[in-house]
Design a protein around this motif. Sequence first.
Motif, mmCIF file in Angstrom:
data_model
loop_
_atom_site.group_PDB
_atom_site.id
_atom_site.type_symbol
_atom_site.label_atom_id
_atom_site.label_comp_id
_atom_site.label_asym_id
_atom_site.label_seq_id
_atom_site.Cartn_x
_atom_site.Cartn_y
_atom_site.Cartn_z
ATOM 1 N N PHE A 102 0.854 -1.192 0.000
ATOM 2 C CA PHE A 102 0.000 0.000 0.000
ATOM 3 C C PHE A 102 0.884 1.233 0.000
ATOM 4 O O PHE A 102 1.886 1.297 0.708
ATOM 5 N N PHE A 103 0.472 2.241 -0.784
ATOM 6 C CA PHE A 103 1.217 3.504 -0.846
ATOM 7 C C PHE A 103 0.229 4.656 -0.669
ATOM 8 O O PHE A 103 -0.745 4.763 -1.418
ATOM 9 N N GLY A 104 0.477 5.469 0.335
ATOM 10 C CA GLY A 104 -0.410 6.600 0.597
ATOM 11 C C GLY A 104 0.221 7.470 1.663
ATOM 12 O O GLY A 104 1.407 7.314 1.982
ATOM 13 N N VAL B 197 0.282 -6.865 4.175
ATOM 14 C CA VAL B 197 0.513 -5.798 3.186
ATOM 15 C C VAL B 197 1.742 -4.986 3.607
ATOM 16 O O VAL B 197 1.844 -4.561 4.760
ATOM 17 N N GLU B 198 2.635 -4.773 2.665
ATOM 18 C CA GLU B 198 3.829 -3.969 2.937
ATOM 19 C C GLU B 198 3.442 -2.484 2.976
ATOM 20 O O GLU B 198 2.673 -2.021 2.118
ATOM 21 N N ALA C 134 -3.506 6.890 15.507
ATOM 22 C CA ALA C 134 -4.399 6.359 14.468
ATOM 23 C C ALA C 134 -3.566 5.707 13.373
ATOM 24 O O ALA C 134 -3.879 4.599 12.896
ATOM 25 N N ALA C 135 -2.472 6.379 12.993
ATOM 26 C CA ALA C 135 -1.609 5.837 11.935
ATOM 27 C C ALA C 135 -0.969 4.527 12.390
ATOM 28 O O ALA C 135 -0.945 3.542 11.639
ATOM 29 N N ASP C 136 -0.483 4.496 13.640
ATOM 30 C CA ASP C 136 0.156 3.263 14.139
ATOM 31 C C ASP C 136 -0.819 2.102 14.055
ATOM 32 O O ASP C 136 -0.470 0.994 13.646
ATOM 33 N N MET C 137 -2.058 2.396 14.445
ATOM 34 C CA MET C 137 -3.067 1.340 14.464
ATOM 35 C C MET C 137 -3.359 0.783 13.073
ATOM 36 O O MET C 137 -3.357 -0.432 12.855
ATOM 37 N N VAL C 138 -3.594 1.683 12.131
ATOM 38 C CA VAL C 138 -3.977 1.196 10.800
ATOM 39 C C VAL C 138 -2.788 0.548 10.086
ATOM 40 O O VAL C 138 -2.960 -0.435 9.352
ATOM 41 N N LEU C 139 -1.586 1.060 10.356
ATOM 42 C CA LEU C 139 -0.410 0.446 9.706
ATOM 43 C C LEU C 139 -0.162 -0.944 10.280
ATOM 44 O O LEU C 139 0.169 -1.881 9.543
ATOM 45 N N ASP C 140 -0.336 -1.098 11.607
ATOM 46 C CA ASP C 140 -0.191 -2.442 12.216
ATOM 47 C C ASP C 140 -1.185 -3.409 11.595
ATOM 48 O O ASP C 140 -0.857 -4.551 11.301
ATOM 49 N N GLU C 141 -2.403 -2.923 11.414
ATOM 50 C CA GLU C 141 -3.425 -3.818 10.847
ATOM 51 C C GLU C 141 -3.055 -4.220 9.415
ATOM 52 O O GLU C 141 -3.233 -5.379 9.022
#
Length: 302
Positions: free
Chosen positions: A63-65, A85-86, A72-79
Amino acid sequence: MLEPRGDKKVLCAGLICLDILSVMDHYPVEDTDNRIKRQIWQKGGNCANSAAVVAQLDEQAEFFGTLATGRAADMVLDEMREFGVEVDHVVMHDGCDSPSSSIIINTSTGSRTIIHTDKDLPELTFSQFQQLDLNQYKWIHFEGRNMAEVSQMVNAVQEYNHSRSMEDKINISGECEKAKYKPEYFTSTVDVLFIAKEFAQHHGFSSAHAAVDGFHRRAKKGATVVCAWGEAGADVMGPDGVHHHSDAFSPGQVVDTLGAGDTFNGAIIAAMCRSLPLDEVLKFGCRVAGKKCGQFGYRGLG
Ligand code: FRU
């Protein structure tokens, strides 16, 4: 279409956000005090959702964005990492907020009502995209937003493709969903064009069949045009101009339609990576999207 290349990745470039779902068995009346059955915090965003589906269907996905540093970012990136997904190239910004959505899920109809805020987070830029090594990818899927930058990204991939052999070319797909971003640029440039119902209706089409016919005429020569239409199923037309339809696959009880379109797109990309015939690709996309509507979230779709 290109042959599958196991060593290369599918890149999905677009939105990632935090989705906060309030699950109810009815839709609330305005200005009333309600209790919900369940609250779910999960990653969201069309491209993030599609990437999670691609990864579950055994393709290497990235994913690139953009995101804002914070919880919030930590949470969604961990998921995303849990989905396989890299996310190593996600661009982090300080001093602003990550996008988020408050979503009411009505389990009696499966409807999802989204209230989204994209606050002040900068979108992906072309110069950030230029930092990627395109040799790693066999497919790049773009979400139709900030089109001034995204169109330059598409041009750069096309430029890259010019000098490559057939097996090293990158398939380019683009999703036209939200008319406000004017994603029409995709209609004549990408190899696989995803037309969402919302966008098709905006252009005056009242079925997937009509939308696929109409957009195929405007598409790049040799392109594939796909359109999903909720419970009416989906249609596709490939480079040969042959039209295919698949009925929707009902999950029995529809509980959560959030991201059904993103799931469909991810499943179509994964199936096309395996070079399945288009009618099977379409059925596969509908089956995976149907399964998603019968459950919360995106786990176990593989
Ligand atoms: C579903 C979705 C959600 C997100 C919203 C953004 O398609 O990507 O995950 O909150 O749409 O518009």
